[in-house]
Design a protein around this motif. Structure first.
Motif, PDB file in Angstrom:
ATOM      1  N   THR A   1       0.817  -1.212   0.000  1.00 43.58           N
ATOM      2  CA  THR A   1       0.000   0.000   0.000  1.00 43.58           C
ATOM      3  C   THR A   1       0.855   1.268   0.000  1.00 43.58           C
ATOM      4  OG1 THR A   1      -0.141  -0.138   2.407  1.00 43.58           O
ATOM      5  CG2 THR A   1      -1.955  -1.084   1.152  1.00 43.58           C
ATOM      6  N   ILE A   2       0.264   2.368  -0.498  1.00 47.07           N
ATOM      7  CA  ILE A   2       0.975   3.639  -0.582  1.00 47.07           C
ATOM      8  C   ILE A   2       1.352   4.152   0.804  1.00 47.07           C
ATOM      9  CG2 ILE A   2       0.701   6.082  -1.184  1.00 47.07           C
ATOM     10  CD1 ILE A   2      -0.925   5.198  -3.602  1.00 47.07           C
ATOM     11  N   ASN A   3       0.416   4.083   1.727  1.00 45.12           N
ATOM     12  CA  ASN A   3       0.695   4.516   3.102  1.00 45.12           C
ATOM     13  C   ASN A   3       0.289   3.408   4.066  1.00 45.12           C
ATOM     14  OD1 ASN A   3      -2.066   4.740   2.923  1.00 45.12           O
ATOM     15  ND2 ASN A   3      -2.174   6.678   4.045  1.00 45.12           N
ATOM     16  N   THR A   4       0.420   3.644   5.337  1.00 40.79           N
ATOM     17  CA  THR A   4       0.205   2.583   6.321  1.00 40.79           C
ATOM     18  C   THR A   4      -1.281   2.287   6.514  1.00 40.79           C
ATOM     19  OG1 THR A   4       2.188   3.300   7.484  1.00 40.79           O
ATOM     20  CG2 THR A   4       0.683   1.857   8.681  1.00 40.79           C
ATOM     21  N   PRO A   5      -1.714   1.070   6.242  1.00 46.32           N
ATOM     22  CA  PRO A   5      -3.106   0.696   6.498  1.00 46.32           C
ATOM     23  C   PRO A   5      -3.277   0.252   7.941  1.00 46.32           C
ATOM     24  CG  PRO A   5      -1.988  -1.151   5.512  1.00 46.32           C
ATOM     25  CD  PRO A   5      -0.957  -0.037   5.622  1.00 46.32           C
ATOM     26  N   SER A   6      -4.514   0.235   8.396  1.00 47.95           N
ATOM     27  CA  SER A   6      -4.823  -0.303   9.714  1.00 47.95           C
ATOM     28  C   SER A   6      -5.007  -1.808   9.596  1.00 47.95           C
ATOM     29  CB  SER A   6      -6.098   0.331  10.263  1.00 47.95           C
ATOM     30  OG  SER A   6      -6.609  -0.437  11.334  1.00 47.95           O
TER      31      SER A   6
END
Length: 385
Positions: A246-251
């Motif tokens: 993913t582009i940024n941090t997912p939960s």
């Protein structure tokens, strides 16, 4: 003066009928988070496996074609469709269709990009645009299901199989509850918190081979923020995004919740069963509307009426003639009665729609709860009236 009927003796087992975030699956408990990778990196092998599993099971449940790419992206459905608009529009003329508040948002975004050749088609609440006026040589942006007005496209027959442009579809309140015609769709976006009632903040972006070809052959005139970037520095599709990188941090807590929702969908019979549940729920609520004189559908045409976000307006002649603020006040009083009784939460009409109710009938709802809700709606209206 309308007399209130007696207070009903039974209440819905689950009083949650919100259209977003939508209700959890039947039987959901926080125990499902025992398997969540809390405190772990999403870049770890275990984290990557969870994200890849979410992509793979999404493909399986929705029967997404094998050559379509699926990515988990930031910022819910909004983030997913914004990525598509910023990355794909401008290569050819664009038609943007709007019959609800979210379609209007995509009109605004297209206008903000200052496209050289933009046409907009708008319909008032409860109506749909003339789909025949769209042009298959142009890109088309539309919502499959208008969450805020309860209007949906009847099918995808109006989309040309041999189209030159791309179809970009916001399907967030349709997917998992309505049949999507994948060969007619080049970009599909949705979010976890809609039809399966999973946790919010993450979006899904599905791209056809035609959409990928556009990404790799066209460069927009405007800069693309990092959070929207789908291609690498060499202009090639960033394949890692479609493998859970993913582009940024997912939960990972939200990922676990989505996996649980997908497992439930598989357990009840997959997509066909989910659609059947939503259709049955819509029929249950619809039967009450058809026999109740104080309420009516905002979407009058049953062919284009949603089976998930059912939007209702006040229909009693003396009330329907009242100014909108007075109708809003009546609805607010009804909502207070229902909430205080623990019967229904968050079922007021969308803030930009006419005064009324919006009741979610997606697959995580139980029909018996809707049946019990309708008796309370009559009661609350009678008291507020």
């Amino acid at each position: 003066m309308t007399l209130a009927p007696p207070q009903p003796r039974t209440k819905p087992a689950q009083p949650f009928f919100s259209s977003g975030p939508c209700p959890k699956r039947p039987g959901w408990t926080p125990e499902i988070f025992r398997e969540a990778l809390l405190g772990r990196s999403h870049r770890s092998p275990a984290g990557q496996a969870k994200l890849q599993e979410a992509i793979d099971r999404t493909r399986a449940v929705l029967s997404v074609p094998a050559d379509y790419r699926i990515a988990i992206v930031p910022a819910s459905d909004t983030g997913a469709i914004e990525m598509a608009l910023w990355s794909l529009l401008g290569a050819r003329g664009v038609d943007v269709l709007a019959w609800d508040a979210f379609g209007e948002s995509w009109v605004h975004d297209a206008e903000s990009l200052k496209l050289a050749d933009l046409r907009t088609f708008r319909a008032p609440p409860g109506k749909i645009v003339d789909l025949a006026k769209t042009d298959s040589a142009r890109d088309i942006v539309f919502t499959w299901n208008g969450t805020s007005t309860g209007v949906r496209v009847p099918d995808a027959n109006w989309i040309a199989a041999d189209r030159q442009g791309l179809t970009i579809c916001d399907a967030t309140s349709a997917v998992f509850a309505q049949e999507l015609d994948w060969p007619k769709l080049d970009v599909v976006t949705f979010s976890w918190q809609k039809a399966l009632g999973s946790e919010a903040a993450h979006g899904m972006l599905v791209l056809s081979p035609r959409a990928v070809a556009r990404l790799e052959s066209y460069r927009p005139q405007w800069p693309i923020p990092k959070i929207f970037r789908l291609v690498d520095a060499h202009g090639r599709l960033d394949e890692a995004l479609f493998k859970g990188w993913t582009i940024n941090t997912p939960s990972l807590l939200c990922v676990e919740d989505y996996l649980d929702a997908l497992a439930w969908a598989e357990s009840v019979g997959g997509l066909d069963a989910l659609i059947a549940r939503a259709n049955a729920n819509a029929r249950t609520l619809g039967a009450w509307v058809e026999t109740t004189d104080w309420i009516d559908f905002l979407a009058k045409d049953a062919v284009t009426r949603s089976n998930t976000s059912l939007c209702l307006t006040l229909a009693e002649p003396e009330v329907a003639r009242l100014p909108a603020p007075e109708q809003h006040a009546l609805v607010e009083e009804m909502l207070e009665i229902l909430e205080e009784a623990g019967v229904a939460y968050d079922i007021g009409a969308y803030r930009q729609s006419p005064p009324g109710l919006r009741i979610w009938c997606g697959p995580t709802i139980e029909a018996r709860d809707l049946t019990q809700l309708t008796a309370w709606l009559d009661y609350a209206y009678g008291l507020a009236r």
